[in-house]
Motif scaffolding. Structure first.
Motif: not given
Length: 192
Positions: A119-120, A143-147, A180-181
């Motif tokens: 979803s993210l 933690q959520v890491l979005v690349n 979130a990052r």
């Protein structure tokens, strides 16, 4: 309901406890077998109990240092595994949705981290205007890491992506709420 939610979000330690119980049972049964064989005057099945005790007392003697070190390392590793299994929280890759369960009087909703990541990733992809292959999301407990790998020549604003991901997280109301990052790579990919 709290107990059910805990069971769904934390891993069971039953497998490690069963392994420990089987090891202790096997060692105790072997010791009992050797003691019984010795008590009736028969030769030892593998090793005499007194000889085994004597060898334990004189342990460094008669054993090559390399073998002694290897056995010690294996025993230390097994002990560390049992210790860490007992001390660490053992959380599964799942989150509980806030507003569900006992507090609301309804059912508890447990969401797998892969579903949250999907979803993210969709929300980040739309905010960054890139293809699905250019976004990777890793969800952990806190933690959520979005690349994001932008398309060559098309800049991606990390703040916009972070705001979109944070908005999606706020709508989900996860317990515990991860931080979130967003990481936008400096090199892009050839556009599709």
């Amino acid at each position: 309901m709290r107990r059910v939610a805990y069971r769904e979000t934390h891993s069971s330690r039953a497998a490690v406890a069963i392994v420990a119980a089987v090891l202790v049972t096997v060692l105790a049964a072997y010791g009992l077998l050797e003691a019984a064989v010795h008590a009736i005057g028969q030769p030892a099945w593998l090793i005499e109990p007194q000889v085994a005790a004597q060898r334990l007392v004189e342990l460094p003697a008669g054993i090559p240092p390399l073998l002694l070190g290897a056995v010690g390392a294996v025993l230390a590793m097994a002990g560390l595994i049992f210790l860490l299994n007992g001390v660490l929280p053992g959380r599964r890759a799942r989150h509980l949705l806030a507003g569900t369960g006992q507090a609301s009087g309804g059912p508890a909703v447990v969401v797998d981290d892969e579903v949250i990541a999907s979803s993210l990733a969709r929300r980040a992809r739309l905010a960054a205007n890139v293809t699905p292959e250019q976004v990777m999301v890793v969800v952990s407990q806190r933690q959520v890491l979005v690349n994001v790998r932008p398309t060559s020549g098309v800049p991606v604003d990390g703040g916009t992506v972070l705001a979109a991901v944070q908005d999606e997280l706020d709508q989900m109301e996860l317990e515990p709420s991860p931080e979130a990052r967003v990481n936008v790579t400096p090199t892009g990919v050839i556009g599709a």
